[in-house]
Design an enzyme around this catalytic site. Sequence first.
Site, mmCIF file in Angstrom:
data_model
loop_
_atom_site.group_PDB
_atom_site.id
_atom_site.type_symbol
_atom_site.label_atom_id
_atom_site.label_comp_id
_atom_site.label_asym_id
_atom_site.label_seq_id
_atom_site.Cartn_x
_atom_site.Cartn_y
_atom_site.Cartn_z
ATOM 1 N N ARG A 1 16.051 -1.620 -2.729
ATOM 2 C CA ARG A 1 14.762 -1.942 -3.331
ATOM 3 C C ARG A 1 14.931 -2.167 -4.827
ATOM 4 O O ARG A 1 15.724 -1.494 -5.485
ATOM 5 C CB ARG A 1 13.766 -0.790 -3.127
ATOM 6 C CG ARG A 1 13.621 -0.326 -1.683
ATOM 7 C CD ARG A 1 12.881 -1.341 -0.833
ATOM 8 N NE ARG A 1 11.535 -1.605 -1.313
ATOM 9 C CZ ARG A 1 10.471 -0.869 -1.004
ATOM 10 N NH1 ARG A 1 10.593 0.183 -0.230
ATOM 11 N NH2 ARG A 1 9.279 -1.188 -1.464
ATOM 12 N N ARG B 1 1.722 -10.082 7.228
ATOM 13 C CA ARG B 1 3.134 -9.999 7.580
ATOM 14 C C ARG B 1 3.420 -9.090 8.769
ATOM 15 O O ARG B 1 4.544 -9.029 9.243
ATOM 16 C CB ARG B 1 3.934 -9.566 6.354
ATOM 17 C CG ARG B 1 3.808 -10.617 5.232
ATOM 18 C CD ARG B 1 4.744 -10.342 4.099
ATOM 19 N NE ARG B 1 6.145 -10.362 4.529
ATOM 20 C CZ ARG B 1 7.162 -10.051 3.736
ATOM 21 N NH1 ARG B 1 6.934 -9.698 2.492
ATOM 22 N NH2 ARG B 1 8.394 -10.085 4.177
ATOM 23 N N LYS C 1 1.244 7.880 4.111
ATOM 24 C CA LYS C 1 0.710 6.526 4.241
ATOM 25 C C LYS C 1 0.096 6.276 5.611
ATOM 26 O O LYS C 1 -0.217 5.137 5.950
ATOM 27 C CB LYS C 1 1.824 5.512 3.987
ATOM 28 C CG LYS C 1 2.467 5.631 2.596
ATOM 29 C CD LYS C 1 3.531 4.571 2.413
ATOM 30 C CE LYS C 1 4.595 5.009 1.437
ATOM 31 N NZ LYS C 1 5.742 4.102 1.422
ATOM 32 N N PRO D 1 0.805 -1.229 0.000
ATOM 33 C CA PRO D 1 0.000 0.000 0.000
ATOM 34 C C PRO D 1 0.837 1.277 0.000
ATOM 35 O O PRO D 1 1.761 1.421 0.790
ATOM 36 C CB PRO D 1 -0.821 -0.106 1.287
ATOM 37 C CG PRO D 1 -0.162 -1.140 2.123
ATOM 38 C CD PRO D 1 0.618 -2.024 1.210
ATOM 39 N N GLU D 2 0.517 2.185 -0.913
ATOM 40 C CA GLU D 2 1.125 3.509 -0.973
ATOM 41 C C GLU D 2 -0.016 4.522 -0.915
ATOM 42 O O GLU D 2 -1.160 4.161 -0.622
ATOM 43 C CB GLU D 2 1.964 3.645 -2.253
ATOM 44 C CG GLU D 2 3.119 2.638 -2.288
ATOM 45 C CD GLU D 2 4.004 2.765 -3.513
ATOM 46 O OE1 GLU D 2 3.986 3.821 -4.173
ATOM 47 O OE2 GLU D 2 4.719 1.796 -3.816
#
Length: 273
Positions: A257, A109, A57, A2-3
């Site tokens: 990343r 997670r 966020k 999610p962003e």
Amino acid sequence: MPELPEVEIARRNLVRWFDGRRLERAESDPSRIFRGAERARFSRLQGRLVSLVRRGKYLLFAFEEDRGLLAHLGMTGKFVRRQEGEEVPYSRARFHLDDGRVIHFADARMFGRMEPVAASGLRDLEVVRDLGRDPLADGLTAGQLQQAVGDSRQDLKVALMDQGRVAGLGNIHAAEALFRARLHPTRKPASLGPEDWKHLVQAIRESIDFGLEEQEGEEPVYLEEGRTENPFLVYGRGGGPCSRCGSTVESFLQAGRTTHACPKCQPRGRTGK
Ligand SMILES: [Zn+2]
């Protein structure tokens, strides 16, 4: 993961679900989503949702009587609504509403985060105060973007993902915005000209708008869950053809990343590596 767009969709869903309803009971299971926060305070949340603000966020819940909650979806967190009694996999915390529905915070997670605090203190929390401009909530002009990012000596994509500079962009939407703006992720912010900043701010807006349209709906589905086709222009397309020119999309590591870019559409530029 999610962003900004996914968190904004979560906010809109939650506002709709809470509209006209009362939170009768909040309960949670012991899990690391509470980090150092006082989990017992979560169960004291109740009443009407007075406001729900998104900053980057983060979600800032304000209930009646100054009861508040800071929430972050982390990597796999999501809010889903079910009837009372229905099971939800990975449910970590629950809001029981007076219409017989339950809003679950499900997080496989557990990189998500819940921090119950006084509603009046939400904006003073360090993680909130330290956020940069939010392109959707605050608006963002080319000049403001240049001011926020232009002095960074990091690679452009890494600087865009720095929440203290611009709030809300992550690995996906930073890559997408750079592809739309035809800028290579390894460009240095100082190498951008006025036209580049204009294109980039427009591209950020387009990428966010696309994400909002893509995620609109009751049940969020994240790309990593493997149940959805990749809707993005360049993100996740390493080794495959560029959606614009057909060249092979490159992928490489940047600040730990994976980054995807088209070497033809996004030239590295004279100051690139
Ligand atoms: Zn291309």
